[in-house]
Motif scaffolding. Structure first.
Motif, mmCIF file in Angstrom:
data_model
loop_
_atom_site.group_PDB
_atom_site.id
_atom_site.type_symbol
_atom_site.label_atom_id
_atom_site.label_comp_id
_atom_site.label_asym_id
_atom_site.label_seq_id
_atom_site.Cartn_x
_atom_site.Cartn_y
_atom_site.Cartn_z
ATOM 1 N N PHE A 64 64.013 97.757 -10.413
ATOM 2 C CA PHE A 64 62.819 97.214 -9.764
ATOM 3 C C PHE A 64 62.474 95.830 -10.291
ATOM 4 O O PHE A 64 62.261 94.881 -9.510
ATOM 5 N N TRP A 65 62.421 95.701 -11.615
ATOM 6 C CA TRP A 65 61.988 94.413 -12.163
ATOM 7 C C TRP A 65 63.042 93.329 -11.982
ATOM 8 O O TRP A 65 62.716 92.139 -11.870
ATOM 9 N N VAL A 123 62.287 92.169 -8.537
ATOM 10 C CA VAL A 123 61.085 91.335 -8.556
ATOM 11 C C VAL A 123 61.446 89.917 -8.993
ATOM 12 O O VAL A 123 60.970 88.927 -8.416
ATOM 13 N N PHE A 129 65.269 96.743 -3.301
ATOM 14 C CA PHE A 129 63.998 97.457 -3.102
ATOM 15 C C PHE A 129 64.175 98.646 -2.158
ATOM 16 O O PHE A 129 63.638 99.729 -2.409
ATOM 17 N N TRP A 152 57.287 103.262 -5.684
ATOM 18 C CA TRP A 152 57.614 101.894 -6.058
ATOM 19 C C TRP A 152 57.234 100.902 -4.957
ATOM 20 O O TRP A 152 56.965 99.740 -5.245
ATOM 21 N N ARG A 153 57.199 101.353 -3.701
ATOM 22 C CA ARG A 153 56.758 100.483 -2.603
ATOM 23 C C ARG A 153 55.295 100.097 -2.810
ATOM 24 O O ARG A 153 54.929 98.915 -2.674
ATOM 25 N N LEU A 203 54.973 97.622 -5.621
ATOM 26 C CA LEU A 203 55.317 96.259 -5.253
ATOM 27 C C LEU A 203 54.150 95.561 -4.558
ATOM 28 O O LEU A 203 53.887 94.377 -4.793
ATOM 29 N N LYS A 204 53.433 96.289 -3.717
ATOM 30 C CA LYS A 204 52.297 95.712 -3.004
ATOM 31 C C LYS A 204 51.186 95.258 -3.945
ATOM 32 O O LYS A 204 50.391 94.388 -3.600
ATOM 33 N N LEU A 258 51.602 93.920 -6.990
ATOM 34 C CA LEU A 258 52.000 92.885 -7.937
ATOM 35 C C LEU A 258 51.455 91.487 -7.634
ATOM 36 O O LEU A 258 51.135 90.751 -8.580
ATOM 37 N N LEU A 264 54.120 88.739 -8.768
ATOM 38 C CA LEU A 264 55.011 88.528 -7.631
ATOM 39 C C LEU A 264 54.493 87.352 -6.819
ATOM 40 O O LEU A 264 53.386 87.404 -6.274
ATOM 41 N N LEU A 311 56.228 89.521 1.588
ATOM 42 C CA LEU A 311 55.872 90.827 1.012
ATOM 43 C C LEU A 311 56.038 91.926 2.063
ATOM 44 O O LEU A 311 56.558 93.018 1.758
ATOM 45 N N THR A 367 58.566 95.200 1.884
ATOM 46 C CA THR A 367 58.019 96.573 1.835
ATOM 47 C C THR A 367 58.218 97.363 3.120
ATOM 48 O O THR A 367 57.958 98.564 3.138
#
Length: 328
Positions: free
Chosen positions: A274-275, A278, A293, A303-304, A307-308, A310, A316, A323, A327
């Motif tokens: 994930f990171w 990112v 992703f 994790w979705r 992400l939103k 961040l 992010l 974005l 997603t």
């Protein structure tokens, strides 16, 4: 019922020791093998230990950056740890500190202790009443010691392993010494817990910076193997931490490098993937980040949502459109 009876028998067998010597506490068992060591290149110091006893680490392994390390075992007197570190911090050598404490200990013949100071001086003591096989070997920058071993091979094997693996980082080198001890037969009772601490060469003001590595396996069928797994995981997260710091500094290329190194060690770890993704997105590599992703979200949809969140946290830097693209 059988376990209760065995525990009761063990306590009864030790009662003569306690009655003859009030300096020996029935709660303080840690028959074990251990190593205290120093890396001459970095100045880091470490303690590694394994025992057939629950949660051996907090009782046996003591250390303070820029000062030294202590292993106190057999019928443990925990005072050797903090008091030994205090004396070495005040300027006493490992030999002087150990002698001062041991000379005032009425239960010293039941103790096994090793000190190492920040200059690489070592000192060890194996009391006459330690359970055989019991011995120690001290050398410049390391000491290995063991009691209640299956045979006399354990301590020499640890010393040989530590000397032979000088090319390894200190923590891995200590782990190899523990493995060597176990390969000779180790603790006559078997295996249960293990621990590894590493402290730095220089004194620190903040207590949370004192231990560079602090790993414990409190109860496990294969404690040394599990300790090795934890050490490998810790190394991977060192990369992750450096990646986080690079992200904070806006160095996306460095973050990608660090996250990628961690991911290579644990390719199935979703957080590491994930990171890294990112970091790719922050570098403007949206097309490259997108499939990573998607793969993560398929395995765990949380994790979705992560992400939103961040962009608001400043982690992010993408447009609303990008974005949405990531997603969807």
């Amino acid at each position: 019922m059988k376990t209760i009876l065995l525990s009761a028998m063990a306590i009864l067998l030790c009662l003569p020791v306690f009655s003859q010597n009030p300096g020996v506490e029935k709660e303080a068992f840690a028959h074990t093998y251990s190593i205290v060591a120093r890396d001459t290149a970095t100045g880091e110091m470490a303690v590694g230990v394994q025992s057939h006893w629950f949660s051996v680490g907090p009782l046996v392994a003591w250390g303070k950056s820029g000062v030294g390390v202590v292993a106190t075992q057999s019928f443990v007197n925990p005072e050797y740890g903090p008091r030994g570190l205090k004396l070495m911090e005040e300027g006493k050598t490992a030999v002087e500190a150990l002698e001062e404490i041991a000379n005032s200990d009425s239960g010293r013949e039941y103790r096994q202790v090793a000190f190492l100071d920040s200059h690489g001086n070592t000192a060890a003591f194996t009391g006459q009443n330690c359970v055989e096989a019991a011995s120690h070997i001290t050398d410049e920058n390391f000491s290995v010691q063991a009691n209640m071993m299956l045979n006399e091979e354990t301590v020499p094997a640890m010393a040989e392993s530590f000397s032979r693996n000088s090319h390894l980082p200190l923590a891995e080198r200590v782990l190899e010494a523990l493995k060597a001890a176990q390969e000779t037969g180790g603790d006559i009772r078997g295996k249960q817990s293990a621990a590894l601490i590493v402290v730095g060469a220089n004194r620190v003001e903040e207590s949370w910076k004192d231990k560079k590595i602090d790993l414990r396996v409190d109860d496990h069928a294969e404690p040394i193997k599990e300790l090795g797994r934890l050490l490998r995981t810790a190394r991977a997260y060192e990369y992750m931490n450096r990646g986080d710091l690079a992200m904070e500094d806006g160095d996306v290329d460095k973050a990608l490098e660090e996250y990628g190194a961690a991911e290579k060690m644990f390719p199935d770890n979703l957080e590491m993937q994930f990171w890294k993704a990112v970091a790719l997105a922050n570098a403007g590599e949206i097309k490259e980040a997108k499939p990573v992703f998607d793969k993560i979200f398929k395995k765990d949809k949380n994790w979705r949502e992560m992400l939103k969140r961040l962009p608001k946290a400043g982690l992010l830097d993408v447009s609303d459109e990008e974005l949405k693209q990531l997603t969807d």
